[in-house]
Every structure is written in structure tokens, then in C-alpha cells.
Design an enzyme around this catalytic site. Sequence first.
Site, short mmCIF file in Angstrom:
data_model
loop_
_atom_site.label_atom_id
_atom_site.label_comp_id
_atom_site.label_asym_id
_atom_site.label_seq_id
_atom_site.Cartn_x
_atom_site.Cartn_y
_atom_site.Cartn_z
N SER B 190 -0.35 7.93 -3.08
CA SER B 190 1.03 6.94 -3.46
C SER B 190 2.76 7.84 -3.20
O SER B 190 3.86 7.14 -3.93
CB SER B 190 1.28 6.02 -4.80
N HIS B 218 -3.05 1.79 -0.75
CA HIS B 218 -1.40 1.96 -0.35
C HIS B 218 -2.02 2.14 1.77
O HIS B 218 -1.05 3.08 2.18
CB HIS B 218 -0.99 3.02 -0.32
N LYS B 249 -0.63 -5.28 -3.08
CA LYS B 249 -0.04 -4.60 -2.39
C LYS B 249 0.71 -5.11 -0.79
O LYS B 249 1.37 -5.76 -1.08
CB LYS B 249 0.46 -2.66 -2.13
C1 LIG Z 1 -3.82 4.09 -5.13
C2 LIG Z 1 -3.89 2.85 -6.06
N1 LIG Z 1 -5.17 2.99 -6.47
C3 LIG Z 1 -4.94 1.64 -7.85
C4 LIG Z 1 -3.87 0.85 -7.41
C5 LIG Z 1 -3.80 -0.13 -8.73
O1 LIG Z 1 -4.15 -1.46 -8.20
P1 LIG Z 1 -4.18 -3.01 -8.98
O2 LIG Z 1 -2.45 -3.02 -8.98
O3 LIG Z 1 -4.66 -3.92 -7.76
O4 LIG Z 1 -4.53 -2.83 -9.92
C6 LIG Z 1 -2.53 0.90 -7.38
C7 LIG Z 1 -1.74 0.90 -7.94
O5 LIG Z 1 -1.05 1.00 -8.54
C8 LIG Z 1 -2.73 2.46 -5.94
O6 LIG Z 1 -1.41 3.53 -5.85
#
Ligand SMILES: Cc1ncc(COP(=O)(O)O)c(C=O)c1O
Lengths: 83, 415
Positions: B190, B218, B249
Site C-alpha cells: 500500500s 489493494h 476499497k
Molecule cells: C493491505 C491491507 N490489509 C487490510 C486492510 C484493512 O482492511 P479493512 O479496512 O477492511 O479493515 C487494509 C486497509 O487499510 C490494507 O491496506
Amino acid sequence: MDEMKQVVLEYVRREYLEEDDDREVEVDTPLISGGIVDSFSMVSLKRFLEKKYGIQIPDADASPEAFDTVESIVVLVQRFGGK
Amino acid sequence: MSYSNTTRRHFACELESVREAGLFKEERYIHAPQGAEIEVEYPKGATPKRVINMCANNYLGLSSHPEVVQAAHAGLDHRGYGMSSVRFICGTQDIHRELEQRLTEFLGTEDTLLFPSCMDANAGVFEAILGEQDVMIADRLVHASIVDGMRLCKAMNDTYKHSDMGHLEEKLQEHQDKRFRVIVTDGVFSMDGDVAKMDEIVALAEKYDAMTFLDDSHASGFMGKTGRGTHEHCGVFGKIDIITTTLGKGLGGASGGCVSGRRELVEMCRQRARPYLFSNTVAPVIVSGALKVMDLLFSSTERRDKLEWNTEYWRKGLIETGLDIKNGDSPIVPVMLYNAKLAQDFAKDLFAEGVYAVGFFFPVVPKGQARIRTQLSAAHDKAHLDVALAAFRKVGEKHGILGLGKKDLVAKFGL
Ligand SMILES: Cc1ncc(COP(=O)(O)O)c(C=O)c1O
């Protein structure tokens, strides 16, 4: 003591520096506060020390401060009987 | 009640030190639905300003898509507002299971289990599956929620240098004495927007008898020719043992996450994963919206194709402008500035020019790696990107950084 410093320094460089890294690591380089090692990747260093020197470092003693430089790491290893 | 003045002072001091370190986070109020253009109230109390949004995870532009909104409305009418229950008591509707089945097909796995969020999926999955005899070997740049999940699990944890396959191989060799080995990675990272070498990871997993874990938050919906994710992009669709991803997302942007993968592993999560067992079910409105998202993605690749076009146009535009970007194939495009203060000033100036993008610096990214992270969306039209590129050019000129590479930038501004 100097030999131990060298061994630990070698391990830290190999384990934590990237190939194209322009950062230098010496025995007094701050590792954790300097952003080279984080608490997530620190566990492999702790395990290396325990295996190499046949010791057990209790989690409570494996603090970011104690692991911040090669010098402080060597002090810690010796405190727990590493030679 | 024993919140004494001393206690209060303690926390006030703590907050002050966060502020002094320049790490204090403040929310900006947005007076509009999510989209390519939004109305942002900043600073607090100011009249909302219309800006082009370059920092949302709204990759497919589905967050406010009329068909998704309509489906959510219908879901509200037919299945109600809330379930007031965790999944296994009385919180599973037919549509929850239907969404899980659609996700299974979309992600190319054997089964899927919804979680309140992907954060929850990551927090619960490792502990549900692994024990003391096992080891998790993670890329050092995995998302914070994975780090937390690994900490909650009794299995040994280890890390490898970011995307360094040689280092990963060494670790796999070192841990041959464990019962199970799991290689853990994000699909698209990310902060850097680079893509995990999933093909090589799968090959190493086969060679050293390890399972693969992929967080595709992502990437789900757009990476790969039909948008299935990083595994499709890398030619290993159907070969990942555990995938976690988010509905928050690209896949609609509301909330919710899932664990998808080998049937038995998903069942273990249904029996044991604590965030699944002890947190409320995903609301019917969201499930209904997400089902429409699945319909849209199964029926056409138009949105991910547009995102891909936008990404190429944007990357090329930034390079031609003379900015230093991180190369990659993903719609996350970091503009490297290296110096934290410069990144903050740059973001502020962009906002004044009508472009909303955020500066990131230590500890979110490594020291001396400060940047502006830009994110593309299928909601952007070429006109948005042209306006945004002009703003980057203007602000870049102001700071005298156009055409400068890392060395020059560091020489000029320091790390
Ligand atoms: C790689 C990754 N995993 C998990 C998450 C968490 O996702 P969620 O917003 O559904 O808790 C994010 C988001 O911030 C993320 O970038």
C-alpha cells in the site's frame, strides 16, 4: 567481546540491510530508533542470538532499548551468560 | 469515577508529545459522497473546497456508483437495516452466503468467510489455523493488521526482506523442521504500490512445502486481466491457499472483509476466528451492495480497464513532469520527495491548487523515504488527471524540484 560484536554486526547487516542500501551499520548505530530494525522483524535477531550463544533471553528483557545497538545487544547476551 | 487531574494530565502530555513529533492525525470533513471530486472542509470550519481526490482507495469508482447504491437501497428494503447478531447465532442471511459463494468464484478459491473488516480477517485467521509447531514467514512490509494477527498467534514468526526471494528461500530452509510453513505477503503494497512476486512465491512454496497467504486488499477487483487480483496478474490464479481481502476499497468501498481459500482452512476460521465469532455480522445493506459489485465485475472488465488506462496515463504524466515516482504496475503511485517537511508542504500546496493527496513520512514509511502517495480511480476522467498533473507541475516548480532525482532532492532538502 570484540568477536561477539563482529558476529552480531555481520548478522545485522546481512539480515536487515537491502542490497542497494546506502545506510551504514556500525556497533553504535541505533537500529530500532534509527528505523533499521522494527519490533516486527526483531524476532529473528533474538532467535539468532539465543541459538548462536545457547541462551534464553526472556521477552521482558528483549526490549527495543536493549536491542538498539550492537553494543547494547552484546551486553545483553553476556548478561544472560553468552560467551 | 476516578479520572483524576493527574490521570488527565498524563494523557494530555502524551498527546502533546505526539503533536510535537509531527505525528498528530486530524480528520478532514468531506461534505459529499466519495468520488473523483469531493468537497473538503479544511482547515476545520473553512468553507468546503471542491478538490480532485487522489487519495481514495476507490479504485473502481464503485463507492457511489448508482447501481450499487440502488442495490443497497433494495437490500435495505428487503433484508432490513441490521441483524443485531453475530453470524453463528442469527446473523447469517441467504445473501451473506450468496456473497461468500460469489467471492469464492471471483477469487478462485474453495470457500470464503465474511468478516466485519479485513483488519478483522487478518487479526483472526492465523490464530484460527496455526499453532506452536508452525511458522509464519512474512514480507517485512506487510500491512499492520497482518502484523497484529501474527502477534495474536502462537506460531513462530519470522520475516524476509521486502520482496527478496533469496532471503525468503533461506528462511524456508531454516524452518524445514516446523510442521507447517506459511508465506505471508500483501499483493500490492500500500505504501510503495509495487506488486508481490506471487509466481516466485508460489514456486518457492511448492519447493519447500509451504502454504501461501495473500492479502489482496489493494488488488481485488482490478489487478490481472479480469481483475481477480495479484494471483491473476502473476499467472498463479487458483494456487493461493489463503487470501484475505476487503470490501472497503475497490469492491465498493463500504466495509467488510473476508478469508477465502482452502475449504478446511475457511472452516477452521468459522469455528475459531475470534473476530468472526465475537463481532457483529456485516449489515445487509452492505452485502446487497457488494453482490451488485460482483455482478458488475463478472459482467465486464470495463472499469478495471479504465483504471489501467488512467494509471498508465498518470504515471507517464508524472514522469514527463519531471517528478521522481516509484515504478510499478498498480494504481498506487508514490511521488518521492524523501524529506518529511517537503512532503507536508507539497501536499498543502497541492490542496491550495485543488488537488487532494496526502504526504507520508516516518514512521508510516522508512526514514528518509517521505512521499506523496497518489491513487488512481476508474472514477477519474482524463480531464481530472490533466488538472491534477498541472497542479503537480506548478507545485513542483514552486519548490524547484522538477527533473531532480533522489540524489539531488536529498542534497537540496536533506533526509
Ligand atoms: C493491505 C491491507 N490489509 C487490510 C486492510 C484493512 O482492511 P479493512 O479496512 O477492511 O479493515 C487494509 C486497509 O487499510 C490494507 O491496506
